[in-house]
Design an enzyme around this catalytic site. Sequence first.
Site, mmCIF file in Angstrom:
data_model
loop_
_atom_site.group_PDB
_atom_site.id
_atom_site.type_symbol
_atom_site.label_atom_id
_atom_site.label_comp_id
_atom_site.label_asym_id
_atom_site.label_seq_id
_atom_site.Cartn_x
_atom_site.Cartn_y
_atom_site.Cartn_z
ATOM 1 N N PRO A 233 -4.780 -9.276 9.283
ATOM 2 C CA PRO A 233 -5.365 -9.769 8.223
ATOM 3 C C PRO A 233 -4.805 -10.673 7.183
ATOM 4 O O PRO A 233 -5.308 -11.699 6.578
ATOM 5 C CB PRO A 233 -6.075 -8.740 7.201
ATOM 6 N N GLU B 185 -4.415 -6.556 3.047
ATOM 7 C CA GLU B 185 -3.066 -7.231 3.564
ATOM 8 C C GLU B 185 -3.187 -8.696 3.247
ATOM 9 O O GLU B 185 -2.096 -9.174 2.778
ATOM 10 C CB GLU B 185 -3.076 -6.967 5.152
ATOM 11 N N ILE C 240 -0.797 -5.919 10.101
ATOM 12 C CA ILE C 240 -0.300 -7.326 9.749
ATOM 13 C C ILE C 240 -1.548 -8.614 9.722
ATOM 14 O O ILE C 240 -1.533 -9.323 8.886
ATOM 15 C CB ILE C 240 0.865 -7.726 10.074
ATOM 16 N N GLN D 260 2.067 -1.836 5.880
ATOM 17 C CA GLN D 260 2.457 -0.397 6.392
ATOM 18 C C GLN D 260 2.581 -0.270 7.815
ATOM 19 O O GLN D 260 3.824 0.540 8.217
ATOM 20 C CB GLN D 260 1.224 0.577 5.914
ATOM 21 N N PHE D 261 2.208 -0.881 8.584
ATOM 22 C CA PHE D 261 2.605 -0.792 10.168
ATOM 23 C C PHE D 261 2.311 -2.250 10.446
ATOM 24 O O PHE D 261 1.219 -3.006 9.966
ATOM 25 C CB PHE D 261 1.749 0.122 10.821
ATOM 26 N N GLU E 88 0.849 -1.330 -0.026
ATOM 27 C CA GLU E 88 0.008 -0.157 0.027
ATOM 28 C C GLU E 88 0.792 1.185 -0.023
ATOM 29 O O GLU E 88 1.587 1.432 0.751
ATOM 30 C CB GLU E 88 -0.947 -0.253 1.224
ATOM 31 N N LEU F 77 -5.729 -1.590 -1.111
ATOM 32 C CA LEU F 77 -5.936 -1.847 0.475
ATOM 33 C C LEU F 77 -6.407 -3.361 1.027
ATOM 34 O O LEU F 77 -7.330 -3.315 1.154
ATOM 35 C CB LEU F 77 -6.766 -0.776 1.124
ATOM 36 N N HIS G 14 -0.518 1.627 15.770
ATOM 37 C CA HIS G 14 0.819 1.684 14.933
ATOM 38 C C HIS G 14 1.963 1.514 15.640
ATOM 39 O O HIS G 14 3.260 2.026 15.099
ATOM 40 C CB HIS G 14 0.778 3.354 14.382
#
Lengths: 330, 388
Positions: free
Chosen positions: A93, A64, A91, A86-87, A33, A62, A133
């Site tokens: 999903p 994961e 993770i 991204q963070f 992403e 979008l 995050h």
Amino acid sequence: MSTDTRNLTLVQAVRDGLEIEMHRDEDVIVLGEDVGKNGGVFRATEGLYEEFGKDRVIDTPLAESGIIGTSIGMAAYGLRPVPEIQFMGFIYPAFDQIVSHAARLRNRSRGRFTCPLVVRAPYGGGIRAPEHHSESKEAFFVHEPGLKVVIPSTPADTKGLLASAIRDPDPVIFLEPKLIYRAFREDVPAGDHTVPLGEAAVRREGSDVSVYTWGAMTRPTVEAAETLADEGIDCEVIDLRTLSPLDRETIVESFEKTGRAAVVHEAPKTGGLGGEITAILQEEALLYQEAPVKRIAGFDTPVPLYALEDYYLPSSTRIEEGIREAVEFP
Amino acid sequence: MTGGEGGHDALFDRAPDDRVRVLDESGALVGTPPDMSDAELVEIYRHMRLARHFDERAVTLQRQGRMGTYPPMAGQEAAQVGSAVVLDDEDWIVPSYREHAAVHVHGLSLSEILLYWMGHGAGGWGADANVFPAAVPIATQIPHTTGLAMASKLGGCGGEDGGVSGNRPQAGDAVACAYFGDGATSEGDFHEGLNMAGVFDVPAVFVCNNNGWAISVPRERQTASPTLAGKAAAYGIDGVQVDGMDPLATYRVMRAAVEKARDPDERPRPTLIEAVQYRFGAHTTADDPTVYRDESEVAAWRKRDPIPRLERFLRETGRLDDDRIDEIEADVRAQVAAAIERAEATARPDPETLFDDVYAVRTAELDRQRATMRRLRDRYGDDAFLRD
């Protein structure tokens, strides 16, 4: 190997490592992403889209689970995908894809199919980020056979470990300590540079106590060691770098010298890697042990919103205090 | 008040790209206005003005270091306000992180919203309002919405053992409303949540605030589906596209969807609403949109700004004048200033609250860890923890 160096931050070293591997091997592709046109939300893939084009630096929807799931298919069919999540807090999903499929594709097909992919994700707290995050859940992945788990703590290691991870025949979870993405620079070998997976680094030699750590906790741990040196406590600080497989030899060797140990990690204490390292010391070096192994870790709470995150993360004071306990026992 | 549409068919029996509109960009009527009182219309305007000013102040607070990362919503007020005003107190809002206006309309105070973005755990969820904590991981709130609607339909979530404490009514007619963005429609949870909502025929409304961009990825790279509303067909539920920068069109569609959810008639109860709109600002204050989109695109969308559009309509129909607008302006400024003052006056949370509400009853290990923190603070003070 070239002797040229470039002075880079950790996140620049990620980018440099990706660029070099993409030049070296055209099967290496980056997807995720905002990794393409935007260059990644932390700029870890900046310029790669322009350099390698949209077929090798892929902006995905979008999704994961879809990112990792498609990466598994690509990896099984000859590519070397480097998907970015991204963070780390996003993770989950993809957890099913990582643990049920990436980790065991080789095993389920008795070696016919393999899954050489590297899942990159920024992890850890300390940057006043919004909720979800700041997670540090490396233990989830260390617990899964078939995965390798790598966490660098310096720019040079970041580049070298990332290259090794990309060239590795098995799936690697590559967690980047975003707290120190831009905290400092160091000279990083230009061009081809690898650091082998599975080898810890001794960041400070010492004789009184072995302190094991990784990622963003390495710096405050080394600082605590220097403070304690003034009190006459001589710490050996070991940066594990690869959490799966662990470098048992370096872990045990140090402990045989000191007989005392502490583990520092920002993940919650219970079920964290501190317990595994303690167990290794028990299994391999019980007769050298002079004190309980001290775990200095995040608390067993969700990572708090940022107003309290300093209280959650191990601070230098907490690290010093914990090490003192290990040294002063009984 | 009624749906004003003579039944819902006219709104829901249409092509997915046949966008419902009431006001055009200039504020002229291009569709049937909803049946609303003057006061209700002006209240929508006031809420949008409040939302815009709140958003501007919030971005400034972040820039001044008085607040953490913040996701701006300017441009998106119409869809949030126009839909949320339809809901009753017992209905649920299950928001993403960018629904500041919607959750405020539904009862979350502005200072509670600010506190969350100031990193303070006392904010971000409804103490007295049926507002779920904002979902930060994308699309994860969509199945929750289906579940809330299932519980509402089954009538089982009130009372002592209910999932929420306190004031939940037993009534089985509460509607659950999810808000999410265009990017969320690519996630597995979107599919699973809408699919189950269709199967179980629940009183839910799924409002997709399609603002055109999922951080840097444009809507066309998110899905090859020509519309997002059209995805509803796969779940056997109604899907409708609306001009999400037209508060009156959004209101009309939302009202019809909520009425259909409460009183199912012969039709499936859930609805997917695709509210087409634009985010004027960045994804968050940590994002730089100039990297991925042209300023000309932003300028074009600014011409569709929902606030001047409604203002002009209300002026020209004699519902609003300069005096009333000045009054609203002053009121909005005072309200936001007071909320900021209240949020900033709220003390930093007691560090030991870290250990609260992890479980209903604190475990022995958490007690030990809390004692460790206390001992360290007694010995070294808070400086032992704080890095700033």
